[in-house]
Design an enzyme around this catalytic site. Structure first.
Site, PDB file in Angstrom:
ATOM      1  CB  CYS A  21      -1.403  -3.400   9.128  1.00 20.42           C
ATOM      2  SG  CYS A  21      -1.518  -3.477  10.907  1.00 20.42           S
ATOM      3  CG  ASP A  41      -1.333  -2.773   0.142  1.00 21.26           C
ATOM      4  OD1 ASP A  41      -2.342  -3.383  -0.225  1.00 21.26           O
ATOM      5  OD2 ASP A  41      -1.102  -1.582  -0.136  1.00 21.26           O
ATOM      6  CB  CYS A  69      -4.810  -2.845  -3.889  1.00 27.20           C
ATOM      7  SG  CYS A  69      -3.286  -1.896  -3.871  1.00 27.20           S
ATOM      8  CB  CYS A 104       1.916  -0.039  -3.862  1.00 30.95           C
ATOM      9  SG  CYS A 104       0.181   0.019  -3.341  1.00 30.95           S
TER      10      CYS A 104
END
Length: 465
Positions: A375, A377, A400, A444
């Protein structure tokens, strides 16, 4: 295709409670499976083991290789640190990590749980259990490569069909049948077809083999407990498989070995067996074809050409091999992983379902060629509130570098703010404080902002109770 309950299946067949192989080489349980409609670009990555199709933001365990002449040398690539990268970031020449299965479950014997039919007056009695020794594993390899089951009323037996020149294998099967089962084989040569057939007449044993190894050449496979045996023990199994359906050619320019089968599952299992021996390989799918009027089914081929890997295979097969030259090492192993270069990248437009898994503990799973993060991050935010202000904030993330950076930044931005002020922090605020993010990483910052808002919502629900 993903590894699912000891075989490779389409991800849409996965379900909560099933087991996948994670990046740590261990089998882990799926805790959740989700799907959504998707309309956009997907990325197809390819390496020596196969290919995978996934969304640009999906994470892959890999090494980003700098575009510098120093990193043309493998020894310099080996100094780089692996991390989770979005598929969008990876390019041809980067290195993908594929985990080596680590679990060992020693089983000394297996019961023959096939009852003898009351009307069966011909079959000779056989032992109630078989020891998983070198002889049985080698015979199992011969069967998977050259054996079949004939199951007809009052006529059920095992037959091995071999080339007439394979007299050593015929003799080996004969001796093992007597030692393991107390059965005498019947041998019939067919000179016109240059084949020899070895018959084992036992209905119970034939049905036991069918239960153990599957029915029909296209559906042959290894039972799960074979895959968990000690790698040293598995060498006898590889010996039987390769002597039956494999080849080794040391006389060609660029010596190599190969194996072919029409069973996809068996081919994938052999791949894992070889990786446990630290044998580097390439995996190919060969389409169905017609050659000189003869129809050939779709087949799966394994090639071994790297010098050190070929030496290891030859030791298992008891073949003398003395390489005369040294070759550049492009693929390599460490204790836990096989490192193989990404050889291709394509983009396609796709409209349809995409699937995600959440996997316990390791948070990852493997496809037939790559190691994938579940899935994308994952971010958890924890807040402590005093006088309607966030007095303490912590985060826990798996992802990441950009995911870690945005997670850290959200804590800096939110600390000391009121709940209302913190809830208004946007992904643009986070990206700006970091000096900007590339487009592929903007999700992110979105993840960080969303996680903070969820933490605030959870706090408000709790104080109302």
């Amino acid at each position: 295709m993903i590894f699912l309950d000891n075989q490779f299946e389409e991800i849409k067949k996965s379900h909560k409670g099933a087991y996948v192989l994670s990046h740590d080489g261990r089998e882990r349980k799926i805790t959740k499976r989700s799907s959504r409609d998707y309309n956009g670009e997907i990325i197809i990555l390819k390496n020596n083991l196969g290919k995978v199709s996934l969304t640009p933001e999906h994470l892959i365990f890999a090494i980003k290789v700098p575009k510098h002449y120093n990193f043309l040398r493998t020894k310099n690539k080996q100094k780089l640190i692996p991390a989770w990268y979005h598929a969008e970031e990876l390019q041809k020449g980067d290195m993908a990590l594929y985990p080596i299965p680590q679990e060992i479950k020693e089983i000394s014997s297996v019961k023959i749980n096939i009852a003898k039919p009351k009307w069966d007056f011909k079959s000779k009695d056989i032992p109630c259990q078989i020891f998983l020794n070198d002889d049985f594993l080698r015979l199992s390899g011969y069967f998977l490569a050259e054996g079949s089951i004939q199951d007809k009323p009052c006529k059920t037996f095992i037959v091995f069909t071999l080339n007439i020149a394979e007299k050593e294998i015929v003799e080996d099967i004969k001796i093992m049948s007597e030692v393991l089962f107390g059965l005498e084989v019947k041998i019939r040569e067919k000179q016109a077809h240059k084949t020899v057939e070895v018959f084992l007449y036992s209905a119970r044993l034939a049905r036991f083999f069918r239960n153990l190894f599957g029915e029909g050449a296209a559906h042959k496979r290894l039972p799960a407990f074979f895959m968990h045996l000690d790698p040293k023990k598995q060498r006898s199994l590889i010996f039987g498989l390769w002597k039956g359906d494999g080849y080794v050619n040391l006389n060609r320019i660029g010596p190599r070995a190969g194996y072919a089968t029409i069973s996809y599952q068996l081919a994938q299992q052999i791949k894992l067996l070889l990786l446990r021996q630290k044998i580097a390989l390439s995996f190919y799918e060969e389409k169905a074809k017609s050659v000189k009027g003869v129809n050939h089914k779709k087949a799966y081929r394994i090639h071994i050409g790297q010098r050190d890997s070929l030496k290891k295979l030859c030791r298992i097969l008891e073949i003398k091999y003395f390489p005369k030259s040294y070759e550049a090492i492009k693929l390599w192993f460490d204790k836990n992983y096989f490192y193989t270069a990404i050889t291709g990248k394509k983009r396609l437009n796709y409209h349809g379902k995409v699937y995600n898994l959440e996997v316990g503990k390791a948070h990852s799973f493997i496809s037939d060629a790559f190691c994938l993060h579940n899935c994308g991050d994952i971010l958890k935010v924890y807040i402590k509130v005093k006088n309607n202000k966030i007095s303490e904030i912590k985060f826990e993330t798996l992802g990441c570098g950009a995911a870690i950076a945005t997670s850290s930044m959200i804590t800096e931005l939110a600390r000391g703010k009121t709940l209302e002020e913190a809830g208004k922090i946007s992904r643009e605020d986070i990206a700006n404080e970091l000096g900007g993010l590339p487009p592929v990483k903007m999700h992110c910052s979105n993840l960080a902002a969303d996680a903070l808002r969820k933490a605030i919502e959870d706090y408000k629900k709790r104080i109302k109770k």
